[in-house]
Design a protein around this motif. Structure first.
Motif, PDB file in Angstrom:
ATOM      1  N   PRO A 121       0.824  -1.217   0.000  1.00  0.00           N
ATOM      2  CA  PRO A 121       0.000   0.000   0.000  1.00  0.00           C
ATOM      3  C   PRO A 121       0.859   1.268   0.000  1.00  0.00           C
ATOM      4  O   PRO A 121       1.789   1.398   0.806  1.00  0.00           O
ATOM      5  N   ALA A 122       0.554   2.184  -0.906  1.00  0.00           N
ATOM      6  CA  ALA A 122       1.301   3.436  -0.986  1.00  0.00           C
ATOM      7  C   ALA A 122       1.051   4.283   0.254  1.00  0.00           C
ATOM      8  O   ALA A 122      -0.080   4.382   0.742  1.00  0.00           O
ATOM      9  N   VAL A 123       2.121   4.874   0.778  1.00  0.00           N
ATOM     10  CA  VAL A 123       2.032   5.725   1.965  1.00  0.00           C
ATOM     11  C   VAL A 123       2.308   7.180   1.611  1.00  0.00           C
ATOM     12  O   VAL A 123       1.634   8.098   2.075  1.00  0.00           O
ATOM     13  N   ALA A 124       3.334   7.413   0.781  1.00  0.00           N
ATOM     14  CA  ALA A 124       3.710   8.788   0.449  1.00  0.00           C
ATOM     15  C   ALA A 124       4.443   8.812  -0.885  1.00  0.00           C
ATOM     16  O   ALA A 124       5.030   7.811  -1.310  1.00  0.00           O
ATOM     17  N   THR A 140       7.593   6.409  -4.896  1.00  0.00           N
ATOM     18  CA  THR A 140       6.501   6.140  -3.970  1.00  0.00           C
ATOM     19  C   THR A 140       7.010   5.254  -2.846  1.00  0.00           C
ATOM     20  O   THR A 140       7.582   4.187  -3.100  1.00  0.00           O
ATOM     21  N   TYR A 141       6.840   5.726  -1.610  1.00  0.00           N
ATOM     22  CA  TYR A 141       7.162   4.915  -0.446  1.00  0.00           C
ATOM     23  C   TYR A 141       5.913   4.142  -0.069  1.00  0.00           C
ATOM     24  O   TYR A 141       4.812   4.704   0.036  1.00  0.00           O
ATOM     25  N   ALA A 142       6.046   2.826   0.105  1.00  0.00           N
ATOM     26  CA  ALA A 142       4.922   1.953   0.429  1.00  0.00           C
ATOM     27  C   ALA A 142       5.316   1.046   1.581  1.00  0.00           C
ATOM     28  O   ALA A 142       6.483   0.684   1.731  1.00  0.00           O
ATOM     29  N   ALA A 143       4.334   0.657   2.395  1.00  0.00           N
ATOM     30  CA  ALA A 143       4.602  -0.195   3.551  1.00  0.00           C
ATOM     31  C   ALA A 143       3.315  -0.869   3.997  1.00  0.00           C
ATOM     32  O   ALA A 143       2.211  -0.431   3.640  1.00  0.00           O
ATOM     33  N   LEU A 160      10.306   1.016  -2.107  1.00  0.00           N
ATOM     34  CA  LEU A 160      10.276   2.237  -2.915  1.00  0.00           C
ATOM     35  C   LEU A 160       9.990   1.828  -4.345  1.00  0.00           C
ATOM     36  O   LEU A 160      10.633   0.920  -4.878  1.00  0.00           O
ATOM     37  N   ARG A 161       9.022   2.508  -4.969  1.00  0.00           N
ATOM     38  CA  ARG A 161       8.669   2.222  -6.351  1.00  0.00           C
ATOM     39  C   ARG A 161       8.802   3.485  -7.181  1.00  0.00           C
ATOM     40  O   ARG A 161       8.597   4.606  -6.696  1.00  0.00           O
ATOM     41  N   GLY A 162       9.115   3.277  -8.464  1.00  0.00           N
ATOM     42  CA  GLY A 162       9.164   4.382  -9.401  1.00  0.00           C
ATOM     43  C   GLY A 162       8.014   4.295 -10.385  1.00  0.00           C
ATOM     44  O   GLY A 162       6.974   3.713 -10.101  1.00  0.00           O
ATOM     45  N   ARG A 163       8.227   4.859 -11.547  1.00  0.00           N
ATOM     46  CA  ARG A 163       7.191   4.848 -12.568  1.00  0.00           C
ATOM     47  C   ARG A 163       6.865   3.418 -12.986  1.00  0.00           C
ATOM     48  O   ARG A 163       7.756   2.566 -13.080  1.00  0.00           O
ATOM     49  N   GLY A 164       5.564   3.186 -13.240  1.00  0.00           N
ATOM     50  CA  GLY A 164       5.155   1.852 -13.638  1.00  0.00           C
ATOM     51  C   GLY A 164       5.345   0.818 -12.551  1.00  0.00           C
ATOM     52  O   GLY A 164       5.453  -0.373 -12.845  1.00  0.00           O
ATOM     53  N   ASP A 165       5.379   1.263 -11.294  1.00  0.00           N
ATOM     54  CA  ASP A 165       5.585   0.375 -10.141  1.00  0.00           C
ATOM     55  C   ASP A 165       6.910  -0.375 -10.209  1.00  0.00           C
ATOM     56  O   ASP A 165       7.049  -1.478  -9.665  1.00  0.00           O
ATOM     57  N   ARG A 166       7.909   0.230 -10.873  1.00  0.00           N
ATOM     58  CA  ARG A 166       9.233  -0.383 -10.887  1.00  0.00           C
ATOM     59  C   ARG A 166       9.822  -0.383  -9.480  1.00  0.00           C
ATOM     60  O   ARG A 166       9.856   0.652  -8.804  1.00  0.00           O
ATOM     61  N   LEU A 167      10.276  -1.530  -9.028  1.00  0.00           N
ATOM     62  CA  LEU A 167      10.825  -1.641  -7.683  1.00  0.00           C
ATOM     63  C   LEU A 167      12.255  -1.123  -7.630  1.00  0.00           C
ATOM     64  O   LEU A 167      13.115  -1.544  -8.410  1.00  0.00           O
ATOM     65  N   HIS A 168      12.499  -0.218  -6.709  1.00  0.00           N
ATOM     66  CA  HIS A 168      13.856   0.262  -6.457  1.00  0.00           C
ATOM     67  C   HIS A 168      14.452  -0.384  -5.207  1.00  0.00           C
ATOM     68  O   HIS A 168      15.605  -0.804  -5.204  1.00  0.00           O
ATOM     69  N   VAL A 169      13.663  -0.437  -4.145  1.00  0.00           N
ATOM     70  CA  VAL A 169      14.113  -0.999  -2.866  1.00  0.00           C
ATOM     71  C   VAL A 169      12.984  -1.840  -2.291  1.00  0.00           C
ATOM     72  O   VAL A 169      11.829  -1.427  -2.314  1.00  0.00           O
ATOM     73  N   THR A 170      13.323  -3.017  -1.813  1.00  0.00           N
ATOM     74  CA  THR A 170      12.380  -3.819  -1.032  1.00  0.00           C
ATOM     75  C   THR A 170      13.058  -4.198   0.275  1.00  0.00           C
ATOM     76  O   THR A 170      14.277  -4.370   0.326  1.00  0.00           O
ATOM     77  N   GLY A 171      12.251  -4.310   1.327  1.00  0.00           N
ATOM     78  CA  GLY A 171      12.851  -4.662   2.592  1.00  0.00           C
ATOM     79  C   GLY A 171      11.831  -4.931   3.660  1.00  0.00           C
ATOM     80  O   GLY A 171      10.614  -4.877   3.426  1.00  0.00           O
TER      81      GLY A 171
END
Length: 281
Positions: A176-179, A254-257, A265-276
């Protein structure tokens, strides 16, 4: 396995280490079966520079003025020791362009900012990666003889042609997107000034292009620190983060948690940058 311990009398100066690593980088021949330094560097009696800590807290979004180290800050304290090892002539991976790909850190107890710590850092080993060769660096912080924080970080030297496909999480659904965060182009330079990590891939588009990036990219440890500042962490916790794709600067992410301790952290097109994830130790 770490070899003999070398006790230092002070934290190494980063500028000459980075310069040495840069000069030696063109002569390195990375390979997963290459020999590497086995020395365990130990720095006793370390006190935290509170001004530098405050600068780090501001750029990462942590509250300032608390007598407690952010869970990611011991990585910054150990970074000069790691750079001393990674910039040695005997270390086979080129320092220039080295990419931080993952970190796992465990904080066993609250760490007062005014405390005194002993740091120890060593290279655990090398391994093949689909894009080159990866090194694992282990860092420990002790207080009163007890380990209060420890981590394993992997660093990738890209070389050769990529082999195989990257394995992604099966049927992973976006959290879920937070910010939404708009990242300025100077984030890499600001974090570099606070942390000492002035790898050129983070500082300017021109220097980043020398290593195949279209623009400067955010430090992996800044992205995970920014996520954890938003997420919050208990005094005793375990943090894991994988840096899946570079975060280009400037940019929007987009920060999601979720409520199970996972973040991304996701970028355009929900591309994953960081997962944790983060959970009580």
């Amino acid at each position: 396995m770490a070899g003999a311990a070398l006790v230092l009398t002070g934290s190494p100066s980063l500028a000459p280490l980075l310069a040495r690593g840069a000069l030696l980088s063109p002569f390195k021949r990375p390979a997963p079966d290459a020999e590497f330094p086995r020395t365990r560097l130990v720095l006793p009696g370390l006190r935290v520079d509170l001004g530098r800590l405050a600068a780090y807290e501001r750029v990462c979004g942590f509250p300032t003025g608390e007598d407690a180290l952010p869970v990611t800050y011991p990585h910054v304290l150990g970074f000069p020791l790691a750079m001393r090892l990674l910039s040695e002539r005997a270390f086979p991976l080129p320092l220039l362009g080295l990419v931080h790909t993952s970190v796992t850190a465990t904080r066993h107890a609250r760490m007062p900012a005014t405390g005194t710590y002993e740091l120890a850092v060593h290279v655990e080993g090398l391994a093949a990666h689909r894009r080159g060769t990866q090194a694992t660096v282990v860092t420990e912080a002790r207080a009163g003889g007890d380990v209060v924080w420890e981590s394993r970080s992997t660093y990738l030297a890209r070389h050769g042609r990529p082999t195989g496909a990257r394995q992604e999480d099966e049927a992973r659904k976006p959290l879920p997107a937070v910010a939404e965060w708009r990242l300025a182009g100077d984030v890499g330079r600001r974090y570099g000034a606070a942390s000492g990590d002035r790898n050129p891939i983070h500082l300017h588009p021109l220097t980043a292009r020398l290593f195949g990036f279209p623009r400067a990219i955010a430090h992996g440890m800044w992205t995970v620190a920014r996520c954890l500042a938003a997420h919050g962490t208990p005094d005793s916790c375990r943090v894991r983060a994988d840096f899946r794709a570079p975060v280009l600067l400037p940019g929007t992410v987009t920060y999601a948690a979720d409520d199970r301790g996972r973040f991304e952290l996701r970028g355009r097109g929900d591309r994953l940058h960081v997962t944790g994830d983060v959970y009580p130790a």
